[in-house]
Design a protein around this motif. Structure first.
Motif, short mmCIF file in Angstrom:
data_model
loop_
_atom_site.label_atom_id
_atom_site.label_comp_id
_atom_site.label_asym_id
_atom_site.label_seq_id
_atom_site.Cartn_x
_atom_site.Cartn_y
_atom_site.Cartn_z
N GLY A 34 61.51 37.86 39.18
CA GLY A 34 60.65 37.93 38.24
C GLY A 34 59.16 37.91 38.37
O GLY A 34 58.89 37.95 39.66
N ARG A 35 58.34 37.82 37.48
CA ARG A 35 56.96 37.85 37.73
C ARG A 35 56.26 36.69 37.19
O ARG A 35 55.47 36.68 36.23
CB ARG A 35 56.07 39.13 37.30
CG ARG A 35 56.91 40.33 37.98
CD ARG A 35 56.16 41.54 37.62
NE ARG A 35 56.89 42.83 38.09
CZ ARG A 35 56.34 44.00 38.16
NH1 ARG A 35 55.12 44.08 37.37
NH2 ARG A 35 56.83 45.03 38.42
N PRO A 36 56.51 35.64 37.92
CA PRO A 36 55.96 34.18 37.13
C PRO A 36 54.34 34.24 37.18
O PRO A 36 53.82 34.71 38.38
CB PRO A 36 56.60 33.02 38.15
CG PRO A 36 57.07 33.87 39.36
CD PRO A 36 57.16 35.24 38.91
N PRO A 37 53.79 33.39 36.48
CA PRO A 37 52.28 33.53 36.38
C PRO A 37 52.06 32.65 37.71
O PRO A 37 52.58 31.41 38.00
CB PRO A 37 51.92 32.77 35.07
CG PRO A 37 53.41 32.01 34.80
CD PRO A 37 54.53 32.72 34.97
N VAL A 38 50.57 33.04 38.24
CA VAL A 38 49.93 32.33 39.15
C VAL A 38 48.53 31.61 38.66
O VAL A 38 47.77 32.55 38.03
CB VAL A 38 49.98 33.08 40.32
CG1 VAL A 38 49.18 32.48 41.51
CG2 VAL A 38 51.19 33.49 40.79
N LEU A 39 48.40 30.18 38.47
CA LEU A 39 47.40 29.99 38.33
C LEU A 39 46.17 29.94 39.46
O LEU A 39 46.49 29.28 40.40
CB LEU A 39 47.42 28.39 37.82
CG LEU A 39 46.30 27.62 37.24
CD1 LEU A 39 45.30 28.30 36.15
CD2 LEU A 39 46.44 26.14 36.89
N VAL A 40 45.11 30.43 39.10
CA VAL A 40 44.17 30.53 40.37
C VAL A 40 42.96 30.00 39.78
O VAL A 40 42.34 30.18 38.74
CB VAL A 40 43.85 31.97 40.50
CG1 VAL A 40 42.86 32.31 41.75
CG2 VAL A 40 45.10 32.76 40.91
N ILE A 41 42.28 29.29 40.59
CA ILE A 41 40.88 28.40 40.49
C ILE A 41 40.04 28.92 41.60
O ILE A 41 40.38 28.76 43.02
CB ILE A 41 41.13 26.99 40.32
CG1 ILE A 41 41.92 26.70 39.08
CG2 ILE A 41 39.84 26.34 40.20
CD1 ILE A 41 42.13 25.07 38.84
N VAL A 42 38.94 29.26 41.33
CA VAL A 42 37.55 29.72 42.33
C VAL A 42 36.63 28.85 41.91
O VAL A 42 35.88 29.05 40.77
CB VAL A 42 37.54 31.24 42.19
CG1 VAL A 42 36.67 31.60 43.25
CG2 VAL A 42 38.56 31.98 42.52
N CYS A 43 36.10 28.15 43.09
CA CYS A 43 34.97 27.19 42.84
C CYS A 43 33.81 28.09 42.87
O CYS A 43 33.68 28.89 43.93
CB CYS A 43 34.97 26.17 44.11
SG CYS A 43 36.69 25.02 43.76
N GLY A 44 33.02 27.90 42.07
CA GLY A 44 31.61 28.84 42.02
C GLY A 44 30.70 29.03 43.23
O GLY A 44 30.58 29.94 43.62
#
Length: 80
Positions: A34-44
């Protein structure tokens, strides 16, 4: 105050969150892919990136994923 002035953020005050979907199938349990979602956070300011694969896009998984990624960012930011 000039209405077109730029907003200024101090380090640690801004982060961009988004979902990324892998472009290829990933092996999952019991022979499934499958292609499960990946939560990505980038600090500014630091541009530090943290990510976590989620089981679904349902609200509970998204909220849990945010807490876990933020905890990862916090723990890595406080390590020497």
């Amino acid at each position: 105050m000039d209405p077109v002035s730029r907003t200024v953020y101090q380090p640690g005050e801004l982060a961009q969150c988004d979902l990324w979907f892998p472009p290829v199938d990933i092996p999952l349990d019991y022979g499934q892919t499958g292609r499960p979602p990946v939560l990505v956070i980038v600090c500014g300011c630091s541009r530090m990136i943290a990510a976590r694969m989620l089981p679904s896009r349902q609200t509970g998984d998204l909220v849990d994923g945010h807490w876990r990624v933020l905890a990862d960012v916090r723990s890595s930011a406080t390590q020497p």
